[in-house]
Structures are given as C-alpha cells and as structure tokens.
Design a protein around this motif. Structure first.
Motif, PDB file in Angstrom:
ATOM      1  N   ALA A 139      35.889  19.691  37.908  1.00 30.66           N
ATOM      2  CA  ALA A 139      34.253  19.642  36.755  1.00 30.66           C
ATOM      3  C   ALA A 139      34.272  19.814  36.075  1.00 30.66           C
ATOM      4  CB  ALA A 139      35.166  21.470  37.592  1.00 30.66           C
TER       5      ALA A 139
ATOM      6  N   ALA B 186      24.744  16.780  46.502  1.00 33.18           N
ATOM      7  CA  ALA B 186      24.461  17.576  45.462  1.00 33.18           C
ATOM      8  C   ALA B 186      22.570  16.848  46.038  1.00 33.18           C
ATOM      9  CB  ALA B 186      23.608  17.527  44.271  1.00 33.18           C
TER      10      ALA B 186
ATOM     11  N   THR C 264      33.427  18.245  43.546  1.00 35.78           N
ATOM     12  CA  THR C 264      33.101  18.289  42.448  1.00 35.78           C
ATOM     13  C   THR C 264      31.238  18.529  42.012  1.00 35.78           C
ATOM     14  OG1 THR C 264      34.233  15.697  42.362  1.00 35.78           O
ATOM     15  CG2 THR C 264      32.480  16.237  41.010  1.00 35.78           C
TER      16      THR C 264
HETATM   17  P1  NAP Z   1      26.443  22.146  40.937  1.00 36.50           P
HETATM   18  O1  NAP Z   1      25.831  23.062  40.740  1.00 36.50           O
HETATM   19  O2  NAP Z   1      28.171  23.211  40.893  1.00 36.50           O
HETATM   20  O3  NAP Z   1      26.522  21.612  42.461  1.00 36.50           O
HETATM   21  C1  NAP Z   1      27.656  20.748  43.027  1.00 36.50           C
HETATM   22  C2  NAP Z   1      27.760  20.599  44.110  1.00 36.50           C
HETATM   23  O4  NAP Z   1      27.946  22.357  45.080  1.00 36.50           O
HETATM   24  C3  NAP Z   1      26.642  20.746  44.645  1.00 36.50           C
HETATM   25  O5  NAP Z   1      26.086  19.386  46.401  1.00 36.50           O
HETATM   26  C4  NAP Z   1      25.458  21.797  45.318  1.00 36.50           C
HETATM   27  O6  NAP Z   1      24.644  22.230  46.321  1.00 36.50           O
HETATM   28  C5  NAP Z   1      27.151  21.812  45.717  1.00 36.50           C
HETATM   29  N1  NAP Z   1      26.978  23.959  45.956  1.00 36.50           N
HETATM   30  C6  NAP Z   1      26.495  24.863  45.224  1.00 36.50           C
HETATM   31  N2  NAP Z   1      26.531  25.856  45.170  1.00 36.50           N
HETATM   32  C7  NAP Z   1      27.619  26.181  46.497  1.00 36.50           C
HETATM   33  C8  NAP Z   1      27.279  27.056  47.664  1.00 36.50           C
HETATM   34  N3  NAP Z   1      27.684  27.860  46.919  1.00 36.50           N
HETATM   35  N4  NAP Z   1      28.355  26.812  48.347  1.00 36.50           N
HETATM   36  C9  NAP Z   1      28.390  25.141  48.668  1.00 36.50           C
HETATM   37  N5  NAP Z   1      27.785  24.211  48.044  1.00 36.50           N
HETATM   38  C10 NAP Z   1      27.668  25.034  47.117  1.00 36.50           C
HETATM   39  O7  NAP Z   1      27.022  20.736  39.959  1.00 36.50           O
HETATM   40  P2  NAP Z   1      26.135  19.890  39.607  1.00 36.50           P
HETATM   41  O8  NAP Z   1      24.534  19.890  38.796  1.00 36.50           O
HETATM   42  O9  NAP Z   1      25.724  19.446  40.761  1.00 36.50           O
HETATM   43  O10 NAP Z   1      26.889  18.622  38.257  1.00 36.50           O
HETATM   44  C11 NAP Z   1      26.926  18.767  37.399  1.00 36.50           C
HETATM   45  C12 NAP Z   1      28.392  18.896  36.773  1.00 36.50           C
HETATM   46  O11 NAP Z   1      29.097  18.278  38.292  1.00 36.50           O
HETATM   47  C13 NAP Z   1      28.871  18.946  35.025  1.00 36.50           C
HETATM   48  O12 NAP Z   1      29.149  20.481  35.405  1.00 36.50           O
HETATM   49  C14 NAP Z   1      29.892  17.560  34.748  1.00 36.50           C
HETATM   50  O13 NAP Z   1      30.748  17.668  34.679  1.00 36.50           O
HETATM   51  C15 NAP Z   1      30.109  18.190  36.490  1.00 36.50           C
HETATM   52  N6  NAP Z   1      30.891  16.424  37.575  1.00 36.50           N
HETATM   53  C16 NAP Z   1      32.134  16.617  37.362  1.00 36.50           C
HETATM   54  C17 NAP Z   1      32.858  15.403  37.710  1.00 36.50           C
HETATM   55  C18 NAP Z   1      34.420  15.333  37.845  1.00 36.50           C
HETATM   56  O14 NAP Z   1      34.473  14.170  38.545  1.00 36.50           O
HETATM   57  N7  NAP Z   1      35.187  16.063  37.417  1.00 36.50           N
HETATM   58  C19 NAP Z   1      31.950  14.111  38.266  1.00 36.50           C
HETATM   59  C20 NAP Z   1      30.739  14.448  38.411  1.00 36.50           C
HETATM   60  C21 NAP Z   1      30.378  15.913  37.496  1.00 36.50           C
HETATM   61  P3  NAP Z   1      23.615  21.500  46.224  1.00 36.50           P
HETATM   62  O15 NAP Z   1      22.902  20.574  45.524  1.00 36.50           O
HETATM   63  O16 NAP Z   1      23.121  21.579  47.625  1.00 36.50           O
HETATM   64  O17 NAP Z   1      22.926  23.546  45.348  1.00 36.50           O
END
Ligand code: NAP
Length: 523
Positions: A257, A183, A231
């Motif tokens: 997620a 991220a 993730t």
């Molecule tokens: P996020 O906003 O969904 O971003 C996650 C990743 O996706 C980032 O690297 C982001 O890049 C990328 N991304 C976003 N839009 C994209 C697109 N259209 N195309 C390609 N890549 C895209 O999530 P976050 O805020 O980083 O993480 C928080 C969430 O992760 C929480 O809900 C948590 O529960 C979950 N999580 C789950 C786990 C698990 O193992 N289940 C572990 C950790 C966290 P950019 O940063 O460049 O936007």
C-alpha cells in the motif's frame, strides 16, 4: 473506440454496458472502454481452481520457468506496441513506459531462471530436516506444495505491466493459477500484454485470467486455499483484508500500500562530495520518475539544518533538468499524472501539507513549461519541494502520501532525532541513507531498518554503481511494515512461500528422504 475484454474461462469476454471510459491523460480524450458487467466471477475462480491449477501442478518448476521465459520473450518482442499503449492510456513518457514494461519482462526472466535452477521437481523441501527424538530414524522435514486454490491479484494504476507480471511470475512458478485485475483507469497496457501472452499459445488453459474492469463480487467467492495479493491505496487494502468472505475462510492476504518513503542525508556528508551528488541524483529521480506516481518515490527528505538551503537549491537544479512534456514530445522526461482524479488528489494533498505547516521552497505545481502540449489540456503538474522546519510536528507530511512529484525537506539539528521522525511514517517500502561514516552505520541500520522493507545505503564506493533506489529488484523483498501494507513480495524464492503450503512431515527418515527426494549435502 476499443473495448477491453476480459480473458476468462478460456475465452475473451466483452463486459456488458455500462463500461468505464479510459482516457489519454495528456489530452483527456477517451481512448477505450472497460467493464466486467455480466462476467460470472464464481465461474472465473472455479475455472482457475479446476482447470488452471491441475495443469500448473502437473508441470515441473523447470517447465513453469520455461513458460515464464516465453512470456518474457513475447512481451519483449512486442515492446514498441506496449510502449505505445502505455503512452496512450497512462500518459507516460517513453522512458517511463520502458521502466514499467522492462520491469515486467525482467522479473519474468528472473523467475524463469529460478524455475530452471529448481529443475524437474514439483514441490520444495527445506534443508536436510531435523532429528526429532533420540532415534536418528525419527525425522522431520518441511515441504512446500502449491496451494490448491486460485491467486487473486488486484493491482494499482501506476504499473499496469510490471505490477501484473511481478505477481504472476511468482504465483505461476509456485504452481498457482492467477486471476489478475489491473486498475481500470490504465488497463489498456495490461490488456495488450495479456493479448500477447495468450497469442503465444504456451499458456495452459486456466493458468491466467484477466479482468478488465471492476472486481464485482469476485472476492465473495474466495475459498480457504485461495490467496489475495493486493497493491493499491491503504484504504482499499484495509477494506479487502477485512472482507467477511476473506476473514471467514482465512484467505492468505498480502497488501502493498501507501508509503511515505524517506531519504536520509547523514551529518558526515559534505556538500559536493560523491555521496552528496549521489543523494541529489537519486532523490531528484525518485521525485520525478513516473511523475512521482511510484510507490517507492521519495516523499520525505531528512537533512542537516545547516545544508537545507543548499540542498533545496541543488535538488531544484537537478529536478529542473527534467523536461515536462507530452509523452511523444522531443526531450520530454516527465509526463502528466495518470487521470483527473490523480490530478485533483495531488493538488488537494499539496494543499493539505501546506496547511500542516510545510512551505514551498522550490517549483510550482501549476506554473511550468510543458513541451508539446496542445493548449492547456492534460493532467500536468509541476514538481514541488516543500520544507517543514518542525519535523516532529509535521503530522500531514508523515501521514499523507501525495502521489505526485512532491517531496518535503525536513531539517534536523541532531541526527539522534531522525530515526524517530522516520518512524512517524509508520512503515515504508524504501528508505535511502547516505553516509560514509562506517562506524555509525551499524547503529543507523539498526534504528531505521525495522520501519522499512528495503534500506539503500549510499556511500562514495557505490556512488557510481548504485541503481535507481526505486527499482524493485526481483531478488530483494518488496513490501514494508505498517502503512506500506505489512506485506512482502518477490525476494527470489522467498516470494513463492505466499503461494505454497508449508507442511512438516514427520516419520522414518530413510523413507521420507526417498519419497521427498531429499538431496543431502553428501549428494
Ligand atoms: P486503489 O484505488 O486502492 O485501487 C487499487 C486496485 O484496487 C484497483 O485495481 C481497483 O480497481 C481495486 N479496487 C478498488 N476498490 C475495490 C474493491 N472494493 N474490491 C476489489 N477491488 C477494488 O489504488 P490506486 O489509486 O490504483 O493506486 C495508488 C496507490 O497504490 C498509492 O497509494 C500507491 O502508494 C499504492 N501503490 C503501492 C505499491 C506497493 O508496491 N506498495 C505499488 C504501486 C502503488 P478499479 O481500478 O477498477 O477501481
């Protein structure tokens, strides 16, 4: 200010402006820039497939394991520098930084060990096979070979090191080249880790590429042998798995997620008992560690109505031991949230749970002591315990993940209702269950397990042995059904399956056994 480059096509490449500014969440000050403007994503995936893939497939499992061992070692040697990067850009305390970095080195070391034990093979054979007809000669085997594409890894902001290397370790051991994208907001640590790995010199060309910044049009270039492991938030996961390019090529997708993890205190546990203390310790840690920004953090606490007040008190007391502070401050154990966006989301989420009928019973998100804070800067939030007295109707509590130090007590009068309420979370990564009732345990596992990827059973015999429930062990599967993404990672050798094609091979047993080097139980 440092500009984070991407490591692509065998070199470090600075993205064109404009780039995203990365901050220090304990002050709000800008610390780095990152962007992938001008990076040719089609060339990146091609480089992985055409250069990294053949190089990795040429290596045996033992050689790939040795590569992981080197990676683990160089990261461990750079631990202090990496901790500093985590503190600077993720606002973690020293302990939380170590949790992330040691998670990465530990997972690499674990998979290095598996590689060594698999030895000089380049593919896997499952068991001894099956006789397929009446003839003992006509035989079937299942073999697993690395997929010929590239493994695209897109990670969440909260574990820039562990998140990156838990995926990379498994893919590289399986023999697939990796393109990994942390991220952007907290990419500094991932960048530093990659620098160390590249400097070590052992990484085959194209085996691992790093994107610091947006994914751009990366996912438009996927092919049928590629895999995508994501993730992050459920909404981004939903978007990515539904992309036309991904669907059209049947790209294998794994999503990790959101998760509304539950802790369940069974009726048999007496206040003050060893198991009760374990429940209090575990839950307090899972609410506060990494400021609650952990996918495995406990969000919902199911407990007998009769002890709810006492639990709020005891849990509050335990949580109060966790000093909030600037990451470098003496004694600070809980730092700020990772960004302004996270800060705003946590406050909005808290308000949503309260509007939905939950009421604060301990702590305050806004009024707290922060040691070492300079004025009122930084994205700090205090831990909060809420209580909802009608768990069956607590819609927001069961559906909205507040990604911070917030958990809700959900009292029950009849344990029979609890599994149904746990299920309202629609699938989680982790459930913790505290009971010493051996007779009822089988039934409780049967009711809870289908809704969770991992179930930790706390009881008096393991009260002083069990590790923090939130720790994702490489030997156990990580992932969960439904809201948690429906994915599965790690789990020892199970994790390799995602990166390998399983093929049934049918034919003359004598020939197949020889060609596939099948080692029968007779040796
Ligand atoms: P996020 O906003 O969904 O971003 C996650 C990743 O996706 C980032 O690297 C982001 O890049 C990328 N991304 C976003 N839009 C994209 C697109 N259209 N195309 C390609 N890549 C895209 O999530 P976050 O805020 O980083 O993480 C928080 C969430 O992760 C929480 O809900 C948590 O529960 C979950 N999580 C789950 C786990 C698990 O193992 N289940 C572990 C950790 C966290 P950019 O940063 O460049 O936007």
């Amino acid at each position: 200010m440092i500009i984070l480059k991407s490591y692509v096509c065998g070199e470090w490449r600075e993205g064109d402006a404009p780039r995203q500014i990365l901050i220090d969440p304990s002050t709000g000050a800008a610390v780095a820039e990152a962007g992938t403007g001008g990076v040719d994503m089609a060339a990146v995936v091609r480089y992985g497939r055409e250069v990294g893939g053949p190089a990795l497939r040429e290596m045996t499992f033992a050689e790939r394991g040795a590569l992981l061992k080197t990676m683990s070692k160089v990261l461990y040697e750079a631990r202090e520098e990496l901790i500093a990067a985590s503190i600077l850009n993720a606002g973690t305390t020293r302990t939380d930084a170590k949790f992330d970095i040691d998670g990465a080195t530990g997972t690499l070391a674990y998979y290095a060990g598996l590689g060594k034990s698999l030895g000089d093979r380049r593919f896997l054979v499952e068991g001894e096979g099956e006789q397929l007809t009446r003839s003992a000669r006509f035989w079937g085997h299942h073999i697993k070979l690395p997929r010929r594409g590239v493994a695209l890894h897109i990670n969440a902001f909260n574990f820039p090191a562990w998140g990156l290397f838990e995926k990379a370790a498994v893919a590289l051991l399986a023999g697939m080249p990796v393109v990994t994208k942390p991220a952007t907001a907290t990419a500094l640590l991932a960048y530093r880790c990659m620098e160390k790995v590249v400097q070590s010199g052992g990484l085959p060309d194209g085996a691992m590429q790093l994107l610091c910044g947006s994914a751009g049009d990366l996912l438009e270039h996927v092919e049928s042998q590629d895999v995508l492991a994501f993730t992050g938030s459920g909404s981004t996961g939903e978007l990515l798995r539904g992309l036309k390019s991904v669907v059209a090529k049947s790209v294998r997708v794994n999503v990790e997620a959101d998760s509304l993890n539950a802790a369940v205190l069974a009726e048999d546990i007496e206040v003050g008992s060893e198991t009760y203390q374990m429940f209090i310790r575990d839950t307090a840690r899972e609410v506060t560690q990494k400021t609650g920004q952990k996918c495995t953090a406990i969000r919902r606490i199911f407990l007998p109505e009769a002890v709810a007040d006492r639990v709020a008190e005891d849990l509050g007391e335990e949580i109060a031991q966790v000093k909030i502070g600037a990451p470098g401050a003496e004694g600070a154990r809980m730092g700020p949230l990772a960004s302004e966006q996270q800060f705003n989301d946590v406050h909005a989420g808290l308000a949503r749970l309260i509007e939905g009928g939950a009421r604060p019973v301990w702590g305050s998100a806004t009024e707290m002591d922060v040691v070492g804070r300079d004025g009122d800067v930084g994205y700090y939030v205090g831990p909060v315990l809420l209580r909802h007295d009608d768990p069956g109707a607590a819609e927001a509590v069961h559906s909205h993940e507040v990604f911070g130090p917030v958990a809700t007590l959900l009292p029950y009068t009849s344990f029979g209702e609890v599994p149904g309420w746990v299920a309202l979370g629609e699938g989680s990564l982790l459930t913790t269950l505290y009971t010493d009732d051996k007779k009822a345990l089988g039934g409780m596992i049967a009711e809870l397990a289908p809704y969770t990827g991992r179930l930790l059973v706390g009881s008096k015999k393991v009260a002083d042995q069990s590790i923090s429930p939130g720790i994702v062990l490489p030997s156990c599967v990580h992932g969960g059904p439904g809201r948690a993404g429906g994915g599965e990672e790690l789990g020892g050798l199970r994790g390799l399956d995602f990166y390998m094609q399983r093929t049934a091979i049918q034919g003359d047993r004598a020939i197949l056994d020889r060609v596939l080097e099948v080692r029968t139980s007779e040796g």
